[in-house]
Design a protein around this motif. Structure first.
Motif, short mmCIF file in Angstrom:
data_model
loop_
_atom_site.label_atom_id
_atom_site.label_comp_id
_atom_site.label_asym_id
_atom_site.label_seq_id
_atom_site.Cartn_x
_atom_site.Cartn_y
_atom_site.Cartn_z
N LEU A 71 0.83 -1.21 0.00
CA LEU A 71 0.00 0.00 0.00
C LEU A 71 0.86 1.26 0.00
N LEU A 72 2.00 1.20 0.66
CA LEU A 72 2.91 2.35 0.71
C LEU A 72 3.66 2.54 -0.61
N GLY A 73 3.62 1.55 -1.48
CA GLY A 73 4.28 1.65 -2.78
C GLY A 73 3.57 2.60 -3.73
N ASP A 74 2.35 2.99 -3.39
CA ASP A 74 1.60 3.95 -4.20
C ASP A 74 1.86 5.34 -3.63
N LYS A 75 2.32 6.25 -4.48
CA LYS A 75 2.70 7.60 -4.02
C LYS A 75 1.54 8.31 -3.33
N THR A 76 0.35 8.24 -3.90
CA THR A 76 -0.80 8.94 -3.31
C THR A 76 -1.07 8.42 -1.90
N ARG A 77 -1.09 7.11 -1.72
CA ARG A 77 -1.36 6.55 -0.40
C ARG A 77 -0.23 6.86 0.58
N LEU A 78 1.00 6.84 0.11
CA LEU A 78 2.13 7.18 0.99
C LEU A 78 2.02 8.63 1.46
N VAL A 79 1.70 9.52 0.55
CA VAL A 79 1.55 10.94 0.91
C VAL A 79 0.36 11.11 1.85
N MET A 80 -0.76 10.42 1.58
CA MET A 80 -1.91 10.50 2.48
C MET A 80 -1.52 10.11 3.90
N LEU A 81 -0.86 8.99 4.05
CA LEU A 81 -0.45 8.53 5.37
C LEU A 81 0.51 9.52 6.02
N SER A 82 1.40 10.09 5.22
CA SER A 82 2.35 11.06 5.75
C SER A 82 1.63 12.30 6.27
N LEU A 83 0.63 12.77 5.53
CA LEU A 83 -0.14 13.92 5.99
C LEU A 83 -0.92 13.59 7.26
N LEU A 84 -1.39 12.37 7.36
CA LEU A 84 -2.18 11.96 8.52
C LEU A 84 -1.35 11.82 9.79
N GLU A 143 0.14 14.15 11.27
CA GLU A 143 0.00 15.35 12.08
C GLU A 143 -1.42 15.69 12.49
N ARG A 144 -2.40 15.29 11.68
CA ARG A 144 -3.80 15.59 12.01
C ARG A 144 -4.71 14.74 11.14
N GLU A 145 -6.00 14.78 11.46
CA GLU A 145 -6.98 14.09 10.61
C GLU A 145 -7.28 14.98 9.41
N TRP A 146 -7.69 14.33 8.33
CA TRP A 146 -8.01 15.04 7.09
C TRP A 146 -9.33 14.53 6.57
N CYS A 147 -10.06 15.41 5.91
CA CYS A 147 -11.34 15.07 5.29
C CYS A 147 -11.09 14.67 3.84
N VAL A 148 -11.96 13.84 3.34
CA VAL A 148 -11.89 13.43 1.93
C VAL A 148 -11.85 14.66 1.02
N CYS A 149 -12.68 15.66 1.33
CA CYS A 149 -12.74 16.85 0.47
C CYS A 149 -11.40 17.59 0.44
N GLU A 150 -10.65 17.56 1.54
CA GLU A 150 -9.34 18.20 1.56
C GLU A 150 -8.36 17.45 0.67
N GLU A 176 -11.83 5.91 10.26
CA GLU A 176 -12.69 6.98 9.76
C GLU A 176 -13.67 7.44 10.83
N ASP A 177 -14.06 8.71 10.70
CA ASP A 177 -15.04 9.31 11.59
C ASP A 177 -16.01 10.09 10.72
N LYS A 178 -17.25 9.62 10.65
CA LYS A 178 -18.26 10.28 9.81
C LYS A 178 -18.88 11.43 10.58
N ARG A 179 -18.88 12.60 9.92
CA ARG A 179 -19.48 13.80 10.51
C ARG A 179 -20.37 14.43 9.44
N GLY A 180 -21.66 14.21 9.58
CA GLY A 180 -22.58 14.70 8.56
C GLY A 180 -22.29 14.00 7.26
#
Length: 108
Positions: free
Chosen positions: A13-26, A28-35, A62-66
């Motif tokens: 899963l970490l071999g995919d750049k998008t997923r690696l960057v997502m995990l790296s961003l996570l 420090e904080r939680e992120w929303c799909v829209c972000e 995941e945490d669903k909010r609205g």
């Protein structure tokens, strides 16, 4: 303890750049799909598919909010993933490399 198959699947899963960057961003904080849509310039369904793979493997929760779903890192039981993420740049550096600004607003 994770089996070698589980560890290999996690690392794939970490071999995919998008997923690696997502995990790296996570780190420090939680992120929303829209972000993530704004950061990666890919469709919401594509972002959701990446996050589903990470969630199915237990790397995010995941945490669903609205209508929005917020994701946070969940690798406390996976020190080998945490070790990789420890060597990744911080959010500000990643966003600079992607020519994006730091997003701190709620999704609307």
């Amino acid at each position: 303890m994770d089996t070698l198959v589980e560890i290999a699947d996690d690392m794939k899963l970490l071999g995919d750049k998008t997923r690696l960057v997502m995990l790296s961003l996570l780190k420090e904080r939680e992120w929303c799909v829209c972000e993530f849509v704004g950061i990666f310039d890919i469709s919401q369904p594509a972002i959701s598919q990446h996050l589903r793979k990470l969630k199915d493997q237990g790397l995010v929760k995941e945490d669903k909010r609205g209508q929005w779903v917020y994701y946070s890192l969940s690798v406390n039981d996976k020190p080998y993933i945490q070790a990789v993420l420890d060597h990744m740049p911080d959010s500000r550096t990643i966003l600079t490399l992607l020519n994006k600004e730091l997003i701190v607003t709620e999704c609307e």
